[in-house]
Each structure stands twice: as structure tokens, then as C-alpha cells.
Enzyme design. Structure first.
Site, PDB file in Angstrom:
ATOM      1  N   CYS A   1       0.828  -1.215   0.000  1.00 31.61           N
ATOM      2  CA  CYS A   1       0.000   0.000   0.000  1.00 31.61           C
ATOM      3  C   CYS A   1       0.859   1.260   0.000  1.00 31.61           C
ATOM      4  CB  CYS A   1      -0.902   0.025   1.224  1.00 31.61           C
ATOM      5  SG  CYS A   1      -2.025  -1.359   1.359  1.00 31.61           S
ATOM      6  N   THR A   2       1.940   1.230   0.721  1.00 29.96           N
ATOM      7  CA  THR A   2       2.829   2.386   0.779  1.00 29.96           C
ATOM      8  C   THR A   2       3.345   2.742  -0.609  1.00 29.96           C
ATOM      9  OG1 THR A   2       3.477   1.866   3.051  1.00 29.96           O
ATOM     10  CG2 THR A   2       4.976   3.270   1.790  1.00 29.96           C
TER      11      THR A   2
END
Length: 211
Positions: A45-46
Site C-alpha cells: 500500500c505504501t
């Protein structure tokens, strides 16, 4: 609730990393991309949110507003954004929706129990200015999205909305497009003055109209 192509995207009000928003008001007359993330402070997600922030100019020139969603709190989002900006060398300015009670996740069917009982899968919705759902892509939590593909599909959707054309397999911006079958062959020259090719009566191509 299951959402399908052509459905009206449900509206909602939610707290986000930039404050309270109404989804419809935030979108206004823009296209929208709403995409979910399993949780804050997760590695895939980062990278995804960093990539989305880096593509800010690409989304803006297509009149697209982006919103992310995670089941964590707005305060958690703000701390995570600092990590994203640091590690991905970017600046996240779009809102990340806080959804700890999973209201929005359930509204958009983002939780798939056989994958995870509590975390959202990587759902992505493209929504047109009339608030219709035009694209749904669902990835497993372990696979980061291909944002070049997201932009490619948005380009295709906008061409279809504006010019009555479709796009062939592996189409890229600038390549020939397909004249939709609802347009009669004899009407093509007036609608597509750049020329056309008749490969089969049902397969007619023309240069991309907006290039």
C-alpha cells in the site's frame, strides 16, 4: 451489497486525512478513482499511494479526483502519509478515507471474507461525472496495482464517452480506435474525418479522434 458496472456509485460522508468530506461533493463534475487498501503501514500500500501521488499531474489532466480508503483511523492515516512521503519521495495530497467501522468498505463490497474477514482487498472503482461505475478491478492484497493500466482505461472510457469509439486489445493512447457498431459505415466519414479502415463490416478502425 454488490456493485456492478453501470450502477450509480453510492454516496457517503466520511472522515478523511484532510477532514470530513461528502463523496459526491468532493468529486463535483470530475471523474473519480476510489481504491481500497488492506491497512495502514503496509508495504504494498505504501508503494501504491506513493505512485498515485507521483501521478498527480496525469490524473489532473484527465479531470480525475482520487480517493483512497483504509479501515484505519484518520490519525493513523496522517502518520502513515509521513512515511509514504519519506520513502516514496512524493507528497500525498489526496484524501485517505478513515473507515474503522467498515461502512464504506461494506457499501462498496470491499471485504471478501474468503480472503480476509477484516481487511479490504485491493478494490478500485472508476466513476464517471454522472456518478456511474465504469470500471471495477479487484487485486489480492499481495499484488500492487498497475497504475499505467488504470490511466489507460480512463483514457479509453473518456474516448468512448466523447467520441463513440471503443479501444482494441492492448490499445495505448495515440493508437487507432474502433468505431462502435451503432454507427453505420456510411456515416463514418462525417463523424471521423481523419479517415477509417473497414477490416470487416463489424470491425472498422479510425485514428484516435482527439489526437
Amino acid at each position: 451489497m454488490s456493485i456492478r458496472l453501470g450502477d450509480t456509485a453510492p454516496n457517503f460522508q466520511s472522515n478523511t486525512s484532510i477532514g470530513e468530506i461528502d463523496f459526491y461533493e468532493y468529486l463535483g463534475d470530475s471523474w473519480g478513482v476510489l481504491f481500497s487498501h488492506p491497512a495502514d503501514y503496509t508495504p504494498v500500500c505504501t508503494t501504491e499511494l506513493g505512485r498515485t501521488a507521483a501521478l498527480k499531474g496525469e490524473f489532473e489532466k484527465r479531470n480525475v479526483k482520487v480517493l483512497a480508503i483504509s479501515v484505519d483511523s484518520a490519525e493513523s492515516h496522517k502518520g502513515w502519509i509521513n512515511d509514504i512521503n519519506e520513502t516514496q519521495n512524493t507528497s500525498v495530497e489526496f484524501p485517505i478515507i478513515a473507515d474503522p467501522d467498515k461502512t464504506v468498505a461494506n457499501l462498496y463490497d470491499m471485504i471478501h471474507p474468503n480472503a480476509s474477514e477484516t481487511l479490504t482487498v485491493r478494490s478500485l472503482f472508476v466513476i464517471s461525472p454522472d456518478k456511474k461505475v465504469k470500471l471495477i478491478i479487484t487485486y489480492p492484497a499481495s499484488t500492487g496495482r498497475n497504475f499505467n493500466e488504470v490511466l489507460r482505461v480512463i483514457d479509453s472510457l473518456q474516448l468512448t464517452a466523447n467520441y463513440s469509439v471503443a479501444t482494441p486489445a492492448d490499445w495505448k493512447d495515440g493508437e487507432d480506435v474502433i468505431v462502435v457498431n451503432s454507427i453505420k459505415t456510411e456515416d463514418i466519414p462525417s463523424k471521423f474525418p481523419k479517415g477509417h479502415k473497414i477490416i470487416k463490416p463489424y470491425l472498422r478502425t479510425t485514428p484516435q479522434p482527439n489526437k
